[in-house]
Design an enzyme around this catalytic site. Structure first.
Site, PDB file in Angstrom:
ATOM      1  N   HIS A  52       5.746  41.601  45.516  1.00  0.00           N
ATOM      2  CA  HIS A  52       5.044  42.122  44.326  1.00  0.00           C
ATOM      3  C   HIS A  52       4.493  43.531  44.564  1.00  0.00           C
ATOM      4  O   HIS A  52       3.401  43.863  44.096  1.00  0.00           O
ATOM      5  CB  HIS A  52       3.924  41.172  43.886  1.00  0.00           C
ATOM      6  N   ASN A 125       3.446  33.969  37.335  1.00  0.00           N
ATOM      7  CA  ASN A 125       4.696  34.708  37.128  1.00  0.00           C
ATOM      8  C   ASN A 125       5.100  34.616  35.664  1.00  0.00           C
ATOM      9  O   ASN A 125       4.455  33.907  34.875  1.00  0.00           O
ATOM     10  CB  ASN A 125       5.816  34.101  37.993  1.00  0.00           C
ATOM     11  N   TYR A 335      -2.866  34.696  50.139  1.00  0.00           N
ATOM     12  CA  TYR A 335      -3.194  35.860  49.298  1.00  0.00           C
ATOM     13  C   TYR A 335      -4.466  36.538  49.785  1.00  0.00           C
ATOM     14  O   TYR A 335      -4.505  37.760  49.942  1.00  0.00           O
ATOM     15  CB  TYR A 335      -3.295  35.451  47.825  1.00  0.00           C
TER      16      TYR A 335
END
Ligand code: NDP
Length: 484
Positions: A52, A125, A335
């Site tokens: 990303h 997404n 993350y």
């Protein structure tokens, strides 16, 4: 007019000429203004995201239009009409920071809701499913989407080798290679939380939940041929269209829905409701409208507000929780870990990431500790303490979740039907959509060895004979080859 200064605040008398011994040089090492300028430039980049990396973002608002407080105590949903500020970052998955926008890829759809009880990050997404259901496979999968170590080129062989050995990827492959794999702009696509999450209400009841954001702009897609032309004209079409629309006051909007599953249903569904490769069919769990999301403000500084925006599924708020989805659980770690690496220990204190509500924690020092003590009392720097420092509040306790089963490396493919849901999607496509699907797959298989192509065709055959035959035809090979 403001006087220019060094970063330490000292006024600068000359920003045109470096300090030299005589007009022809050399430069003096004591020219700290020159050194500071060069040193800053050397440090203007941070590691790009491994996945990303290329993104586009804007600020906006969620407006709640329906009452869903029977499912969740989340403060963001506690009143019809309530408005919550948010940041939304769209992205492609595989391409690097300089990749072209209009490439066939899954799009990230990451939202940070600045709620009154902390930041809630829904890091989803534009697809409701993903390629894998076990997080142990994630680094390998991403490796196949990135550059080959020797050629430094992306490898279609690696992609299809991995996919053809991973039938759980079929659902996401079918979406990626369908029209929706190449939206024209970020505004013309849906967003999905993708994982199953949980809601819990004031009575301590838990529900499983999936989040959907349906575009109000309508879907619009490029064919592969169109995207080649578009990229030839501009590699930045998403940034241009999103930034331009918001500058023009043409604010894009999405309708927010949830699907709700009573906690006990999870044992009854024919599919694992915590499997990231599966949707919950709408007929079983209909969409329930929640509100409307609009984007209405461009960031003033792309780097500070979008490149440094740090979304993590670990950011939940009371009334919203996790689920047994294995991939979600791994992302809860991965993350936040990525942001600590990319941005530093105190990344959540950066203005774009900081909550808008008060926060009271005891995390302390470390690189770039720049925020003030917030406890109001210098003696309050640990917990528990006798000095009226912030402490826990059992009102926010999540209801317990009962789990059963042996701890083991359970085979994630055991008993999983990887074909019915892609088949349901394939059956939604009309003849022209199917032809584009076949052509897109054939194009993406360029250069892939025959044995891998045949292994993949056998998987398409298990979805639908017309699927395998269509791809074989687009490849210009005999359907018979699939059984070779
Ligand atoms: P429905 O007929 O109720 O829903 C079909 C869904 O497919 C709609 O949400 C539609 O989105 C979406 N869709 C249409 N074209 C595409 C495409 N090219 N790529 C991805 N999604 C598309 O059926 P079911 O709920 O029974 O699901 C059938 C199949 O639809 C699933 O197996 C799945 O592949 C796909 N799907 C299902 C979703 C779900 O949450 N149930 C969500 C998205 C896809 P829209 O309404 O925006 O046109």
């Amino acid at each position: 007019m403001k006087t220019m200064t060094t970063s330490a605040g000292a006024p600068i008398a000359d920003n045109q000429n470096s300090q030299t011994a005589g007009p022809r040089g050399p430069v003096m090492m004591q020219d700290y203004q020159l050194i500071e300028k060069l040193a800053h430039q050397n440090r203007e980049r941070i590691p790009e995201r491994v996945v990303h990396a290329k993104g586009w973002g804007a600020y906006g608002t969620l407006t709640v239009t329906e009452d869903i407080s029977r499912y969740t105590r989340a403060n963001i949903f506690n009143q019809v009409g309530k408005q919550t500020p948010l940041l939304l970052r769209f992205s492609t998955v595989a391409g690097e920071l300089g990749a072209a926008d209009a490439e066939r890829d899954v799009r990230g759809f990451a939202i940070k809701f600045y709620t009154e009880e902390g930041n809630w990050d829904l890091v989803g997404n534009n697809t409701p499913v993903f390629f894998i259901r076990d997080p142990l496979k994630f680094p390998d999968f991403i490796r196949t989407q990135k550059r080959h170590p020797k050629t430094n080129l992306r490898s279609t062989t690696a992609m299809w080798d991995f996919w053809s050995l991973s039938p759980e990827s079929l659902h996401q492959i079918t979406i990626l290679m369908s029209d929706r794999g190449l939206p024209q702009t970020p505004m013309q696509m849906n967003g999905y939380g993708s994982h199953t999450f949980s809601f819990w209400n004031e009575d301590g009841e838990r529900f499983w939940v999936k989040f959907h954001f349906k575009t109000q702009q309508g879907h619009a897609h490029y064919t592969n041929a169109e995207s080649v032309k578009i990229i030839g004209r501009s590699r930045e079409t998403y940034q241009e269209s999103l930034f331009g629309a918001i500058e023009d006051g043409d604010f894009p909007k999405w309708t927010m829905y949830v699907q709700i599953m009573p906690e006990a249903d999870a044992d009854k569904t024919p599919y694992n409701p915590f499997d990231l490769t599966k949707v919950w069919p709408h007929a079983d769990y209909p969409l329930i409208k929640v509100g409307e999301m609009a984007l209405n403000r461009n960031p003033d500084n792309y780097f500070a507000e979008i490149e440094q925006a740090a979304f993590s599924p670990s950011n939940v708020v009371p009334g919203i929780g996790f689920s047994p989805d294995k991939v979600l659980q791994a992302r809860i770690f991965a993350y936040a870990d990525a942001h600590r690496y990319r941005l530093g220990t105190h990344y959540e204190a950066l203005p774009v990431n900081a909550p808008k509500c008060p926060m009271h924690h005891y995390h302390k020092d470390g690189s770039m500790r720049f925020f003030d003590n917030d406890t109001g009392n210098p003696d309050v720097y640990y917990e528990p303490n006798s000095f009226d420092g912030p402490s826990q509040n059992a009102d926010y306790r999540e209801p317990p979740l009962a789990v059963t089963g042996d701890i083991d490396r359970h085979d994630h493919r055991d008993g999983n039907d990887d074909y019915s849901q892609p088949r349901a999607l394939f059956e939604l496509f009309d003849a022209a959509q199917r032809q584009r699907l076949f052509a897109n797959i054939a194009a993406a298989m360029d250069g892939v060895p025959e044995a891998i192509v045949n292994r993949q065709l056998a998987l398409f055959e298990a979805i639908h004979p017309d699927y395998a035959a269509g791809v074989a035809d687009a490849l210009g090979i005999a359907p018979l080859a699939k059984s070779a």
